[in-house]
Each structure stands twice: as C-alpha cells, then as structure tokens.
Design an enzyme around this catalytic site. Structure first.
Site, PDB file in Angstrom:
ATOM      1  N   SER A  27       0.378  -1.610   0.138  1.00 10.57           N
ATOM      2  CA  SER A  27       0.097  -0.157  -0.279  1.00 10.57           C
ATOM      3  C   SER A  27       0.689   0.919   0.077  1.00 10.57           C
ATOM      4  O   SER A  27       1.632   1.404   0.882  1.00 10.57           O
ATOM      5  CB  SER A  27      -0.912  -0.247   1.311  1.00 10.57           C
ATOM      6  OG  SER A  27      -1.685   1.071   1.613  1.00 10.57           O
ATOM      7  N   HIS A  53      -1.090  -0.965  -4.388  1.00 10.08           N
ATOM      8  CA  HIS A  53      -2.605  -0.926  -3.722  1.00 10.08           C
ATOM      9  C   HIS A  53      -2.563   0.506  -3.711  1.00 10.08           C
ATOM     10  O   HIS A  53      -1.722   1.101  -3.128  1.00 10.08           O
ATOM     11  CB  HIS A  53      -2.765  -1.883  -2.527  1.00 10.08           C
ATOM     12  CG  HIS A  53      -3.946  -1.664  -2.027  1.00 10.08           C
ATOM     13  ND1 HIS A  53      -4.739  -2.170  -1.942  1.00 10.08           N
ATOM     14  CD2 HIS A  53      -4.150  -0.613  -1.134  1.00 10.08           C
ATOM     15  CE1 HIS A  53      -5.746  -1.712  -1.438  1.00 10.08           C
ATOM     16  NE2 HIS A  53      -5.620  -0.657  -0.231  1.00 10.08           N
ATOM     17  N   ASP A  55      -4.848   3.704  -1.603  1.00  8.17           N
ATOM     18  CA  ASP A  55      -5.591   4.303  -0.916  1.00  8.17           C
ATOM     19  C   ASP A  55      -6.819   6.045  -1.347  1.00  8.17           C
ATOM     20  O   ASP A  55      -5.935   6.506  -0.998  1.00  8.17           O
ATOM     21  CB  ASP A  55      -5.185   4.704   0.335  1.00  8.17           C
ATOM     22  CG  ASP A  55      -5.435   2.216   0.756  1.00  8.17           C
ATOM     23  OD1 ASP A  55      -6.057   1.938   0.692  1.00  8.17           O
ATOM     24  OD2 ASP A  55      -3.668   2.008   0.720  1.00  8.17           O
ATOM     25  N   MET A  63      -8.866   8.206  -0.099  1.00 10.08           N
ATOM     26  CA  MET A  63     -10.264   8.717   0.710  1.00 10.08           C
ATOM     27  C   MET A  63     -10.269  10.182   0.668  1.00 10.08           C
ATOM     28  O   MET A  63     -10.261  10.723   0.143  1.00 10.08           O
ATOM     29  CB  MET A  63      -8.745   8.740   2.222  1.00 10.08           C
ATOM     30  CG  MET A  63      -8.897   7.082   2.714  1.00 10.08           C
ATOM     31  SD  MET A  63      -7.513   7.116   3.508  1.00 10.08           S
ATOM     32  CE  MET A  63      -6.781   5.076   3.998  1.00 10.08           C
ATOM     33  N   HIS A 101      -8.067   2.194  -4.162  1.00 14.83           N
ATOM     34  CA  HIS A 101      -8.945   1.343  -3.296  1.00 14.83           C
ATOM     35  C   HIS A 101      -9.477   2.617  -2.619  1.00 14.83           C
ATOM     36  O   HIS A 101      -9.425   3.487  -2.212  1.00 14.83           O
ATOM     37  CB  HIS A 101      -8.215   0.678  -1.881  1.00 14.83           C
ATOM     38  CG  HIS A 101      -9.369   0.621  -0.407  1.00 14.83           C
ATOM     39  ND1 HIS A 101      -8.887  -0.149   0.516  1.00 14.83           N
ATOM     40  CD2 HIS A 101     -10.571   0.582  -0.714  1.00 14.83           C
ATOM     41  CE1 HIS A 101      -9.460  -0.006   1.798  1.00 14.83           C
ATOM     42  NE2 HIS A 101     -11.122   0.254   1.417  1.00 14.83           N
ATOM     43  N   MET A 127     -11.814   5.035  -0.782  1.00 14.51           N
ATOM     44  CA  MET A 127     -12.544   5.483   0.927  1.00 14.51           C
ATOM     45  C   MET A 127     -13.553   6.254   0.911  1.00 14.51           C
ATOM     46  O   MET A 127     -12.839   7.688   0.665  1.00 14.51           O
ATOM     47  CB  MET A 127     -11.787   5.232   1.689  1.00 14.51           C
ATOM     48  CG  MET A 127     -11.514   3.985   2.175  1.00 14.51           C
ATOM     49  SD  MET A 127     -10.049   3.649   3.042  1.00 14.51           S
ATOM     50  CE  MET A 127      -8.297   3.475   1.451  1.00 14.51           C
ATOM     51  N   MET A 156     -11.789  -5.207   4.992  1.00 14.08           N
ATOM     52  CA  MET A 156     -10.816  -4.362   6.322  1.00 14.08           C
ATOM     53  C   MET A 156     -10.550  -5.723   7.781  1.00 14.08           C
ATOM     54  O   MET A 156     -11.294  -5.489   8.192  1.00 14.08           O
ATOM     55  CB  MET A 156     -11.685  -2.801   6.509  1.00 14.08           C
ATOM     56  CG  MET A 156     -11.931  -2.346   5.201  1.00 14.08           C
ATOM     57  SD  MET A 156     -10.442  -2.539   3.908  1.00 14.08           S
ATOM     58  CE  MET A 156      -9.398  -1.577   5.297  1.00 14.08           C
ATOM     59  N   PHE A 184      -6.118   4.943   8.012  1.00 14.98           N
ATOM     60  CA  PHE A 184      -5.069   5.479   8.166  1.00 14.98           C
ATOM     61  C   PHE A 184      -4.590   4.109   7.880  1.00 14.98           C
ATOM     62  O   PHE A 184      -4.852   2.899   8.545  1.00 14.98           O
ATOM     63  CB  PHE A 184      -4.949   5.467  10.286  1.00 14.98           C
ATOM     64  CG  PHE A 184      -5.698   6.779   9.987  1.00 14.98           C
ATOM     65  CD1 PHE A 184      -5.661   8.188   9.749  1.00 14.98           C
ATOM     66  CD2 PHE A 184      -7.665   6.915  10.208  1.00 14.98           C
ATOM     67  CE1 PHE A 184      -5.861   9.234  10.588  1.00 14.98           C
ATOM     68  CE2 PHE A 184      -7.825   8.172  11.368  1.00 14.98           C
ATOM     69  CZ  PHE A 184      -7.316   9.072  10.570  1.00 14.98           C
ATOM     70  N   GLY A 185      -3.125   3.866   8.129  1.00 15.03           N
ATOM     71  CA  GLY A 185      -2.279   2.817   8.128  1.00 15.03           C
ATOM     72  C   GLY A 185      -1.561   2.837   9.645  1.00 15.03           C
ATOM     73  O   GLY A 185      -1.501   3.197  10.180  1.00 15.03           O
ATOM     74  N   ASP A 195      -6.791  -6.286   4.062  1.00 16.55           N
ATOM     75  CA  ASP A 195      -5.771  -5.039   3.919  1.00 16.55           C
ATOM     76  C   ASP A 195      -6.429  -4.443   5.219  1.00 16.55           C
ATOM     77  O   ASP A 195      -6.800  -4.288   5.834  1.00 16.55           O
ATOM     78  CB  ASP A 195      -6.947  -3.908   3.638  1.00 16.55           C
ATOM     79  CG  ASP A 195      -6.186  -2.584   2.680  1.00 16.55           C
ATOM     80  OD1 ASP A 195      -5.042  -2.971   3.034  1.00 16.55           O
ATOM     81  OD2 ASP A 195      -7.015  -1.872   1.388  1.00 16.55           O
TER      82      ASP A 195
HETATM   83  C1  DX5 Z   1      -6.879   2.026   5.187  1.00 18.92           C
HETATM   84  C2  DX5 Z   1      -6.129   1.833   3.912  1.00 18.92           C
HETATM   85  C3  DX5 Z   1      -5.115   0.079   4.191  1.00 18.92           C
HETATM   86  C4  DX5 Z   1      -3.908   1.030   4.553  1.00 18.92           C
HETATM   87  C5  DX5 Z   1      -2.802  -0.237   5.060  1.00 18.92           C
HETATM   88  O1  DX5 Z   1      -7.981   2.301   5.031  1.00 18.92           O
HETATM   89  O2  DX5 Z   1      -7.343   0.859   3.311  1.00 18.92           O
HETATM   90  O3  DX5 Z   1      -4.752   0.120   2.849  1.00 18.92           O
HETATM   91  O4  DX5 Z   1      -2.709   1.420   3.971  1.00 18.92           O
HETATM   92  O5  DX5 Z   1      -1.990   0.255   5.604  1.00 18.92           O
HETATM   93  P1  DX5 Z   1      -1.326  -0.767   7.340  1.00 18.92           P
HETATM   94  O6  DX5 Z   1      -0.660  -2.113   6.247  1.00 18.92           O
HETATM   95  O7  DX5 Z   1      -0.115  -0.151   7.171  1.00 18.92           O
HETATM   96  O8  DX5 Z   1      -2.062  -1.300   8.485  1.00 18.92           O
HETATM   97 ZN    ZN Z   2      -6.510  -0.294   1.037  1.00 19.40          ZN
END
Ligand code: DX5
Ligand code: ZN
Length: 219
Positions: free
Chosen positions: A9, A34, A36, A38, A67, A69, A138, A144-145, A176
């Site tokens: 990601s 990947h 993301d 948002m 992805h 969001m 999910m 957030f990561g 994810d």
């Molecule tokens: C969260 C994202 C994920 C995120 C995963 O909302 O959809 O793709 O980047 O990050 P990690 O692997 O750090 O949990």
């Molecule tokens: Zn994601």
C-alpha cells in the site's frame, strides 16, 4: 511455488520520493500496487486524489489496485479507468446500488472489487458474490495505515471462502490492514488470496526483501 499475491500500500510510501517507492515495488516480487483514495467523508482522513494516482500510474509496471474510501464512488468510475486502474474497489457501505456499480466498473474495463468494513457481515454479499472479482476484507477500520490487525478477520475469511465455494464463484479474497509476517501465514491458511501491506513494507529498511519474505511466509 507461492500463489499468494502481495499488494504493497503506497499510503505508507515516502510521498517526497514517490517515484522511487513505486519503482521499488516494480522491482520487487509484489503483484499489485495498492492505492488508497480517501475523501475525508467516508473515512476520517484525506489521502491523495487523481493527480497523485496519475503520477503513480506513469511509473507503475504492475496492476493498479485502487481502493476507494469515498462516498458515492459511481461519480468517478470512468475517471479511475482513464487513470489506469486495473481493479477498482468500492465500499459496500458507500453503495446504495452495488450491483449497478459493479456493472459500471466492469463496463469501464476494470475488475470489480468490494471492500467490507470490520463490522460488515460477509453474508451481505450472498446475492452479488458471483459478480465480484475481489472482496477486500478490512482488517482495521479504514482511514489510516499502521493500525493493529483485528483478529475477528480470520472468521470472516473462512465464512467468505465458504460463500465463494458454495456459489461456485472465482472471487479473490484480499486482506487490508495490519498485515505483517506474524499473521500472513494464518491468513493464507484461512483462505486469503491477496495481502495488502503498508507500514510493514515501507517501514522496513529492506522493503524488497520484506515483500519477498511476506510472499514466502504466506506461501
Ligand atoms: C487503510 C488502508 C490500507 C492501509 C494499510 O484504510 O485501506 O490499505 O494503507 O496499511 P497498514 O498495512 O499499515 O495497516
Ligand atoms: Zn486499502
């Protein structure tokens, strides 16, 4: 021979060195990029939008797994197709007419993905699973990561696998959030086909090797 797919990601990449990080993924054993997106409404965070996806697309050599969001994702299906998305994933919770949205994604030439929040039961996919190319479970609350993996995900993977088999579908199961070398094997054994990994890959000093290790562990 490993068959699990790894999708790093880019949310966890260094945005000041985005080209470098995309090229790292190109050179690795990763399968997808990947991405993301948002909107600050569907999730309590804003990541990046079309200009950044375009920049990633210009350097990426592997399929773009986008992805979304965002609320009302139908507004941008053709835009993401033009930006080079190979897989476009929308959230079930953001779609009033999911079946119509899936058809629109496919009509635009992309694989159709559906993401489920941790609280969303997989049985809600009973009537659409045969139309879905990838279900993204999910394993953290999106936005957030770097969050901790939610253990209930294992039961959801197993239940989803059963549903896919019962319906004779060929849907891939993607996980994810919070994926690391500690849970990759168990996720694969439960039935996962694709593992997204953000911070575990990009916080590593040797990300190419970390991707390779994840792939080997998950087998
Ligand atoms: C969260 C994202 C994920 C995120 C995963 O909302 O959809 O793709 O980047 O990050 P990690 O692997 O750090 O949990
Ligand atoms: Zn994601």
């Amino acid at each position: 021979m490993s068959s699990i797919k790894i999708a790093p990601s880019l949310l966890a990449a260094d945005f000041g060195n985005l080209q470098r990080d995309v090229e790292m993924v190109n050179q690795s054993e990763a399968d997808w990029h990947h991405i993301d997106v948002m909107d600050g409404v569907f999730v309590p965070n804003i990541s990046y939008g079309m200009p950044v996806v375009k920049a990633i697309s210009q350097h990426a050599t592997k399929p773009l797994d986008v992805h979304l969001m965002i609320v009302d994702p139908d507004r941008y299906i053709t835009t993401f197709a033009e930006l080079g998305a190979a897989i476009l994933t929308v959230h079930l919770e953001a779609c009033t007419h999911l079946h119509r949205t899936l058809q629109a994604i496919k009509a635009a030439g992309m694989k159709a993905g559906v993401a489920l929040n941790p609280h969303t039961n997989i049985q809600l996919l009973e009537d659409t699973i045969s139309d879905i190319d990838v279900v993204c479970l999910m394993s953290v609350n999106p936005g957030f990561g770097g969050q901790s993996f939610i253990e209930n995900t294992y039961d959801k993977v197993k239940a989803l696998k059963e549903l896919i088999q019962k319906k004779g579908a060929s849907t891939l199961i993607e996980i994810d959030g919070g994926v690391t070398s500690k849970n990759a094997k168990a996720l694969s054994e439960a039935g996962a086909d694709v593992l997204v990994a953000g911070s575990f890959v990009f916080k590593s000093k040797t990300p190419v090797q970390t991707i390779s290790e994840l792939k080997q562990i998950a087998g």
